[in-house]
Write a protein that holds these residues in place. Structure first.
Motif, PDB file in Angstrom:
ATOM      1  N   ASP A  75      89.376 -67.251 -34.194  1.00  0.00           N
ATOM      2  CA  ASP A  75      90.250 -67.519 -33.051  1.00  0.00           C
ATOM      3  C   ASP A  75      91.233 -68.647 -33.321  1.00  0.00           C
ATOM      4  N   GLY A  76      91.252 -69.132 -34.553  1.00  0.00           N
ATOM      5  CA  GLY A  76      92.225 -70.154 -34.925  1.00  0.00           C
ATOM      6  C   GLY A  76      91.850 -71.561 -34.511  1.00  0.00           C
ATOM      7  N   VAL A  77      90.554 -71.826 -34.285  1.00  0.00           N
ATOM      8  CA  VAL A  77      90.068 -73.147 -33.856  1.00  0.00           C
ATOM      9  C   VAL A  77      90.844 -73.589 -32.613  1.00  0.00           C
ATOM     10  N   PRO A  78      90.516 -73.020 -31.449  1.00  0.00           N
ATOM     11  CA  PRO A  78      91.264 -73.301 -30.218  1.00  0.00           C
ATOM     12  C   PRO A  78      91.376 -74.780 -29.872  1.00  0.00           C
ATOM     13  N   MET A  79      90.375 -75.562 -30.275  1.00  0.00           N
ATOM     14  CA  MET A  79      90.383 -77.010 -30.066  1.00  0.00           C
ATOM     15  C   MET A  79      89.301 -77.598 -30.957  1.00  0.00           C
ATOM     16  N   ARG A  80      89.295 -78.905 -31.089  1.00  0.00           N
ATOM     17  CA  ARG A  80      88.207 -79.541 -31.826  1.00  0.00           C
ATOM     18  C   ARG A  80      86.945 -79.443 -30.971  1.00  0.00           C
ATOM     19  N   ALA A  81      85.873 -78.972 -31.549  1.00  0.00           N
ATOM     20  CA  ALA A  81      84.642 -78.772 -30.793  1.00  0.00           C
ATOM     21  C   ALA A  81      83.447 -79.262 -31.590  1.00  0.00           C
ATOM     22  N   ASN A  82      82.595 -80.033 -30.939  1.00  0.00           N
ATOM     23  CA  ASN A  82      81.337 -80.470 -31.533  1.00  0.00           C
ATOM     24  C   ASN A  82      80.243 -79.612 -30.945  1.00  0.00           C
ATOM     25  N   LEU A  83      79.694 -78.734 -31.743  1.00  0.00           N
ATOM     26  CA  LEU A  83      78.663 -77.811 -31.291  1.00  0.00           C
ATOM     27  C   LEU A  83      77.300 -78.463 -31.518  1.00  0.00           C
ATOM     28  N   MET A  84      77.037 -79.480 -30.715  1.00  0.00           N
ATOM     29  CA  MET A  84      75.776 -80.230 -30.717  1.00  0.00           C
ATOM     30  C   MET A  84      75.372 -80.712 -32.108  1.00  0.00           C
ATOM     31  N   GLY A  85      76.356 -81.138 -32.893  1.00  0.00           N
ATOM     32  CA  GLY A  85      76.058 -81.675 -34.210  1.00  0.00           C
ATOM     33  C   GLY A  85      75.810 -80.644 -35.281  1.00  0.00           C
TER      34      GLY A  85
END
Length: 239
Positions: A75-85
Motif C-alpha cells: 500500500d506504499g507505507v501510508p504512514m509511519r506505523a509502530n506495530l507494537m514493536g
C-alpha cells in the motif's frame, strides 16, 4: 488538525472484532494525513472489561502483524506505523524492530531498564505520576507511584519510587532474573517492556519477566520478521 498544520498521531487497539479492518483503517488514516500510528492489542482493562472473548493471544497478535506487513508495503507505507514493536515502517524501503534493543555483543548492564521514561512523564486524570500510561492500567502498577496532589512534582522527580524506577539498570534486572541473564536473547530483549510485564503478570512487579517479549524472540517471531524483510527487499535498521 492537518489543515492547521498540527501533527496527528493515532493509536489502534487491535482485537478479534476489528482485526479484519487493520489494512483499510491504516490506508484511511494515512489518506487523512495522520503521520504516525501505534498498533497494540487490547487488554481486558478499562473500556475493554468483559471483552475476554475478543482478546488476542500473544501469538495471534504477532501472526496478524506478520501477515499484514506485506500489505503495508504494497500500500506504499501510508504512514509511519509502530506495530507494537514487532515492525516499524520508517519509509518504503527501511524498517526497524523496536523490540530488539541492543546488538548481541554489547555490554548492557548499565543501560536503564527503560530508556524512554527518562525523557517523558505521564500524569493520569487522578494525579498519579507514572513513567508511562501503561503502568497505570491497574492498581498493581499504581501502588508504586504517588499522586501529584500529595507531593509536589519537583519532589517526585528527585526522590522516591519514580526516580528509583527510571534509574534501575539492566544489571539489577538480571540479578533478579538469572534465567534472563543466561538467555541467548538477553541483549536483544533487554528486559522487554516493564509496563507490559507488570500488567500481564498482574502482580505489579517492576522487575517481572515480560512473557510477551520472550515469546517474540524464543518463539521465532524475530527471525520471521527478518526473513520477511529480506523477502520484501527492505533494509533492517537497528539491533
Amino acid at each position: 488538525m492537518r489543515e492547521k498544520n498540527l501533527p496527528v498521531l493515532c493509536a489502534y487497539g487491535l482485537h478479534k472484532g476489528n482485526i479484519h479492518a487493520l489494512r483499510d483503517t491504516i490506508k484511511e488514516l494515512g489518506g487523512l494525513g495522520v503521520q504516525f500510528l501505534r498498533v497494540a492489542p487490547i487488554s481486558e482493562d478499562g473500556e475493554a472489561l468483559g471483552m475476554s472473548e475478543q482478546i488476542l493471544s500473544t501469538e495471534e497478535f504477532y501472526d496478524a502483524i506478520i501477515d499484514y506487513i506485506p500489505q503495508y508495503i504494497a500500500d506504499g507505507v501510508p504512514m509511519r506505523a509502530n506495530l507494537m514493536g514487532v515492525f516499524e515502517g520508517i519509509n518504503a524501503t527501511e524498517y526497524k524492530i523496536s523490540m530488539a534493543k541492543a546488538p548481541e555483543d554489547a555490554n548492557i548492564d548499565r543501560k536503564c531498564v527503560c530508556g524512554q521514561v527518562r525523557n517523558s512523564i505521564h500524569i493520569d486524570f487522578n494525579g498519579f505520576v507514572m513513567p508511562c500510561p501503561m503502568m497505570g492500567y491497574n492498581d498493581a502498577g499504581k501502588k508504586h507511584f504517588s499522586i501529584i496532589f500529595d507531593k509536589p512534582l519537583k519532589e517526585l522527580l528527585n526522590e522516591g519510587a519514580y526516580m528509583d524506577f527510571i534509574d534501575t539498570r539492566l544489571g539489577d534486572y538480571f540479578k533478579a532474573n538469572p534465567q534472563c541473564a543466561a538467555c541467548e536473547y538477553k541483549n536483544r530483549c533487554s528486559s522487554g517492556c516493564r509496563a507490559n510485564a507488570m500488567a500481564n503478570n498482574g502482580d505489579g512487579d517492576l522487575l517481572g519477566v515480560d512473557k510477551a517479549t520472550c515469546t517474540f524472540f524464543k518463539g521465532g517471531y524475530y527471525d520471521r520478521v527478518l526473513e520477511l524483510g529480506e523477502k520484501l527487499n527492505l533494509k533492517h535498521v537497528g539491533a
